[in-house]
Design a protein around this motif. Structure first.
Motif, PDB file in Angstrom:
ATOM      1  N   GLY A 174      44.230  40.380  53.218  1.00 60.77           N
ATOM      2  CA  GLY A 174      44.855  40.080  52.296  1.00 60.77           C
ATOM      3  C   GLY A 174      46.229  40.540  51.784  1.00 60.77           C
ATOM      4  N   GLN A 199      43.437  46.106  38.552  1.00 63.16           N
ATOM      5  CA  GLN A 199      42.350  45.167  39.064  1.00 63.16           C
ATOM      6  C   GLN A 199      42.398  44.684  40.403  1.00 63.16           C
ATOM      7  N   SER A 200      43.669  44.509  40.792  1.00 61.07           N
ATOM      8  CA  SER A 200      43.978  43.886  42.176  1.00 61.07           C
ATOM      9  C   SER A 200      43.918  44.781  43.102  1.00 61.07           C
ATOM     10  N   ARG A 204      46.660  38.996  48.014  1.00 60.38           N
ATOM     11  CA  ARG A 204      45.664  37.917  47.853  1.00 60.38           C
ATOM     12  C   ARG A 204      44.895  38.056  46.749  1.00 60.38           C
ATOM     13  N   LYS A 205      44.662  39.336  46.357  1.00 57.90           N
ATOM     14  CA  LYS A 205      43.837  39.451  45.048  1.00 57.90           C
ATOM     15  C   LYS A 205      44.502  39.239  43.832  1.00 57.90           C
ATOM     16  N   THR A 243      44.732  35.448  43.406  1.00 61.70           N
ATOM     17  CA  THR A 243      43.365  34.988  42.904  1.00 61.70           C
ATOM     18  C   THR A 243      43.273  35.027  41.422  1.00 61.70           C
ATOM     19  N   LEU A 244      43.726  36.668  41.014  1.00 61.14           N
ATOM     20  CA  LEU A 244      43.732  36.889  39.628  1.00 61.14           C
ATOM     21  C   LEU A 244      44.538  36.252  38.776  1.00 61.14           C
TER      22      LEU A 244
END
Length: 331
Positions: free
Chosen positions: A53, A226-227, A232-233, A236-237
């Protein structure tokens, strides 16, 4: 769903890599510069690695979008655990080569003749191998052998390898010395720092035609934490955050909104049924017992679903028959 609500012309945090959404952080600029440098050399290997990611495929797509087809014929393949012969066949296929005999020699001959033909047209071939960490050592060695294809002292094929961090260990193996000597540049992509996370999110929102003020300034530290700064995270978040804002009719999102979305996601993960989880590492006998129980549970679930499907099929048949009889009466 939320695009019109926020005035976006497109989804700003879609997962599919696209050159139009390329954010050039310092590390990404360096990796892209290595790829461009490799192109200018026309030989050897460039190796780009990084965690899942972090944007390796995005960088590859960015490079491909800049190439002139009049000079370079570039193809990208995503590899699984391909053995050398299968890799050769995949390379031949990606260049649309046809062979009369399905032997390794025939495929190699077709590849070589194609590369010579490009050379006569003052063009050359570029192969981008994505997920290269999946390749066995023998297949990476096969790529090295393909790099030996030359005509009048000019290399005919250049390869770029993109892979997760495991690729570094593969390349450093004792028997990969000859391959390492062909690497002219390498780069490792890591996660964003907080500043880049903020800039990345704002860049994507701007590219989609939105207003960056939709996020309060204190949101970015929480999003980064958080990511973990993985693009990529982040995508998504942020996609979930924007969906939440749309459903809650919020034009501006606060840190509290972000936290609610995070808690919602964590709750979804926590609610995964135990039988859907992989068995943890246990003592051998315990592991066998756990796997047996898991298999039994999955079989029960499958049988129940099949039973429900059969019942639905019977119901549909009855409904169809009733409709047919009704039509017959009206005629």
């Amino acid at each position: 769903m939320y695009e019109k609500y926020y005035g976006f012309k497109d989804r700003p945090f879609q997962l599919t890599p696209s050159p139009n959404w390329f954010y050039a952080s310092k590390l990404h600029k360096r990796a892209l510069a290595y790829l461009q440098y490799g192109l200018s050399q026309g030989e050897g290997f460039i190796v780009i690695t990084g965690d899942v990611g972090t944007g390796k495929t995005t960088i590859a797509n960015q490079l491909l979008s800049q190439l002139s087809k009049d000079e370079i014929i570039a193809k990208q393949i995503v590899t699984s655990k391909l053995e050398p012969d299968d890799l050769i066949r995949m390379i031949a296929s990606c260049f649309n080569l046809v062979v009369t005999e399905h032997s390794k020699a025939s495929y190699l001959d077709a590849i070589y003749n194609y590369l010579k033909r490009l050379h006569s047209q003052h063009r050359r071939a570029l192969l981008l191998v994505d997920e290269a960490q999946n390749l066995p050592l023998a297949s990476i060695e096969e790529l090295r052998m393909l790099s030996n294809f030359q005509f009048n002292g000019k290399p005919l094929l250049q390869s770029f390898l993109l892979g997760q961090n495991e690729l570094n260990a593969i390349v450093q193996a004792p028997n990969m010395e000859q391959f390492r000597q062909r690497i002219i540049a390498s780069s490792n992509l890591s996660a964003f720092q907080l500043d880049d996370t903020k800039a990345y999110i704002q860049y994507r929102i701007n590219q989609a035609g939105g207003e960056t003020t939709m996020l309060q300034d204190d949101c970015f530290a929480l999003l980064h934490r958080q990511s973990k700064g993985v693009p990529r995270k982040i995508n998504t978040l942020m996609d979930r955050v924007l969906l939440y804002g749309y459903l809650e009719d919020k034009q501006q999102l606060t840190c509290e909104d972000i936290q609610l979305v995070i808690e919602e996601i964590n709750q979804e993960i926590a609610n995964v049924a135990p039988e859907q989880s992989l068995p943890s590492i246990q003592q051998p006998q315990q592991a066998i017992s756990s796997q047996t129980t898991l298999s039994s549970t999955l079989n029960s679930v499958i049988e129940e679903k099949l039973r429900l499907l059969q019942e639905m099929d019977e119901l549909l048949k009855k409904q169809h028959k009733a409709l047919q009889q009704r039509e017959d009466k009206t005629q």
